[in-house]
Write an enzyme that holds these catalytic residues in place. Structure first.
Site, PDB file in Angstrom:
ATOM      1  N   HIS B  17     -42.872  25.100-108.211  1.00  0.00           N
ATOM      2  CA  HIS B  17     -43.898  25.779-107.422  1.00  0.00           C
ATOM      3  C   HIS B  17     -43.380  26.017-106.004  1.00  0.00           C
ATOM      4  O   HIS B  17     -42.335  25.520-105.600  1.00  0.00           O
ATOM      5  CB  HIS B  17     -45.221  24.999-107.418  1.00  0.00           C
ATOM      6  N   CYS B  36     -42.065  22.209 -98.594  1.00  0.00           N
ATOM      7  CA  CYS B  36     -42.794  22.632 -99.799  1.00  0.00           C
ATOM      8  C   CYS B  36     -42.916  24.145 -99.890  1.00  0.00           C
ATOM      9  O   CYS B  36     -43.346  24.678-100.910  1.00  0.00           O
ATOM     10  CB  CYS B  36     -44.193  22.008 -99.829  1.00  0.00           C
ATOM     11  N   HIS B  42     -39.297  24.771-105.512  1.00  0.00           N
ATOM     12  CA  HIS B  42     -38.752  23.460-105.872  1.00  0.00           C
ATOM     13  C   HIS B  42     -39.615  23.000-107.064  1.00  0.00           C
ATOM     14  O   HIS B  42     -40.332  23.813-107.636  1.00  0.00           O
ATOM     15  CB  HIS B  42     -38.832  22.492-104.681  1.00  0.00           C
ATOM     16  N   HIS B  44     -41.316  19.570-109.817  1.00  0.00           N
ATOM     17  CA  HIS B  44     -41.758  18.187-110.019  1.00  0.00           C
ATOM     18  C   HIS B  44     -41.891  17.869-111.511  1.00  0.00           C
ATOM     19  O   HIS B  44     -42.100  18.755-112.330  1.00  0.00           O
ATOM     20  CB  HIS B  44     -43.135  17.967-109.368  1.00  0.00           C
ATOM     21  N   ASP B  82     -46.045  23.662-118.707  1.00  0.00           N
ATOM     22  CA  ASP B  82     -44.816  22.880-118.877  1.00  0.00           C
ATOM     23  C   ASP B  82     -43.596  23.808-118.921  1.00  0.00           C
ATOM     24  O   ASP B  82     -43.576  24.793-119.661  1.00  0.00           O
ATOM     25  CB  ASP B  82     -44.902  22.063-120.175  1.00  0.00           C
ATOM     26  N   HIS B  83     -42.594  23.454-118.115  1.00  0.00           N
ATOM     27  CA  HIS B  83     -41.372  24.261-117.989  1.00  0.00           C
ATOM     28  C   HIS B  83     -41.700  25.684-117.514  1.00  0.00           C
ATOM     29  O   HIS B  83     -41.080  26.644-117.947  1.00  0.00           O
ATOM     30  CB  HIS B  83     -40.573  24.264-119.301  1.00  0.00           C
ATOM     31  N   GLU B 127     -48.228  14.510-108.501  1.00  0.00           N
ATOM     32  CA  GLU B 127     -47.090  15.373-108.181  1.00  0.00           C
ATOM     33  C   GLU B 127     -45.825  14.528-108.112  1.00  0.00           C
ATOM     34  O   GLU B 127     -44.749  14.926-108.557  1.00  0.00           O
ATOM     35  CB  GLU B 127     -47.348  16.049-106.833  1.00  0.00           C
TER      36      GLU B 127
END
Lengths: 140, 140, 140, 140, 140, 140
Positions: B17, B36, B42, B44, B82-83, B127
């Site tokens: 994100h 951020c 980047h 998580h 996801d991914h 996160e």
């Protein structure tokens, strides 16, 4: 400022269980409970997390001495379930399907009246780190 | 004693994100969101923890079968995030700044009406292990 | 739906302490506090978990920027307790028995009025992963 | 007895990446890398664990002061990858597919010659708690 | 520098077991195995951690695609032990006392020859977070 | 296949310490050891992880009964360091700067000759989850 503090004590036990409804046959239980109903059982490293709410004693700074809580948890719950089969070996689980929900309620009932300072606020049972249940003594 | 039990199911997703306000330029976003807001993003390993409150069924001992919850979480939330890149790839995050707070609200909205037994009580998004947010469906 | 979100920030500190009541002698303290009253002290890797409740800002998506919370926690609490002796080195613990309960109350009092957006909801102190205490600012 | 000790320092970074072979198209990359090849990327909370082997200094008791290791890890690795996109933002990953294996080798190469006491023994990169890779500087 | 990398894949299974020597009676087994020899069994959330050593492929950057490893672990080991009784339900554990040591050796034997790239380097079995065993395929 | 297995036992202790060289004054110690040299000490929740290598016994399936290891660890190490000040209270740390490296060596020396089956292979001490040291009995 000073008021209610919630103190927690966490402990561990290893047990086996099988989820099933004795009124149903193995195939019917398999439909409802899936792999959790394997007839020969399976097992978990459970965690129990007990929370007690109360005012810290002005002299000791304790809501309740966690050594006392540790002893109550051992005597009333852990030594009866650790390294046991929850369907067969545990008197207070007799006739109860050992879901995480039911273990949490049973643990509450075993422990609540023995807490001599503060009041039992919640009992949480972790079956795995991803599946857990908490009971707070709320009447239905 | 017997009453409401809170059951929890935890799952995981890996996503990227970028935090930014589209009305601001990169420098202004950098002031507000710091690292951020790195323009190339980047990511998580997120955890989602869903809690459902209800009475255990007298026959099954379940508030709700967690296999059902797992399926709802997968279909309505996890397979969409996801991914993925939360800013670009996720329909229900479109136009929403993907802070932990906003992901928790969005997950609640995706899941709440699909819970067929008990009621959704809270959704928590981690996160990192040090930063997390919980939404309980409280109206503002 | 949109409403109150609870955001959490977790941090760590390493400190030594000794539990004792200065009105009692070493033997009496040993009876009450056991090994925790070793005259030369012992220590822990503590965790502190701060929770702030509020409405996410419509522009930033933050209840409060956790970088601000991190700074407040550092300035008002962590840099005063990390790598310190809680009985001797910490001004705001002076005359207070450093139980987990009392550390949680002290941390609340150090931090609460500095939270500029949302409101401090709870402070949790982990002495170990098995022993912890939470204070929610409830008056007695 | 006294001899070689292996000291470890662990740190964390959050980054996004996309696994792909630039000689292949998106469909071919999808076949090889699956969800890890999502064109808009995804991300992880990575952990890096560095191990240095050596004799503890008789005066300090340190193989190497871990504060030095922390600084080297920050300057040579972490500040270049934390809150970054590993495919785009990182000079020493340029042209390298950011698999866990390749990140471990790259981290070794960034750090090894800067270790002034003892010798770098291994670098381990955790992409998740279930997937990780370790490089020990062994030549092929 | 470039050379051997050790890649790890971790997975989980829940199983019950009883430790006992069939040549001994229950009392004798109790003397040797203690609570682990409870006749009705107990159980654990086990972790298995497989390590494969090899050179990363220059095109993919993988020693071996961990999705392949995940599949081999599932087919050859996990689906045979997860939610099972290790004394009764598992063909490859037949006649073997299910200690952590013996589970690690059995898992190695189930998996080693199926690793198509790199070589199996170690198999570690965690019975709890405090008790675990690793086998590296060393001949006696 | 069957051969050497490495069995691990992990335990915990809470202790305080101060890092310093008695030949230096407080300011000089502050330069070398930083916050770890706070004159009134600080503390940690330490973990110790002991590894023993050997052939599993054909009858028991144990390299060594971990209950024995637990007892040795308690008698020779844990009861001397748990809830203690490592600089003052521990006979076998007398005159030794209590770095993680030196605690690992001291624990090895306390335990190694008491391991009656298999051989002590390594002792790892975690000061925090990010800082740890391992000793393998290698002579210098």
């Amino acid at each position: 400022m000073r008021g209610t503090v919630y103190v927690y004590r966490r402990a561990h036990f290893s047990a086996s269980h099988r989820l099933f409804d004795p009124n149903l046959n193995d195939d019917q239980n398999q439909v409802i409970f899936g792999a959790c109903s394997n007839p020969n059982g399976h097992g978990h490293n459970y965690h129990i997390e007990v929370c007690i709410a109360g005012l810290p004693d002005p002299n000791t700074g304790f809501v309740i001495d966690l050594k006392k809580v540790k002893q109550i948890m051992h005597d009333r719950f852990l030594h009866k379930v650790d390294h046991k089969n929850l369907n067969v070996d545990v008197d207070f689980m007799s006739g109860i399907n050992p879901t995480t929900e039911n273990i949490a309620i049973a643990a509450w009932n075993q422990i609540a009246s023995y807490i001599s300072e503060g009041k039992l606020y919640s009992v949480r049972i972790y079956e795995t780190e991803n599946n857990f249940a908490e009971y707070r003594g709320e009447a239905s």
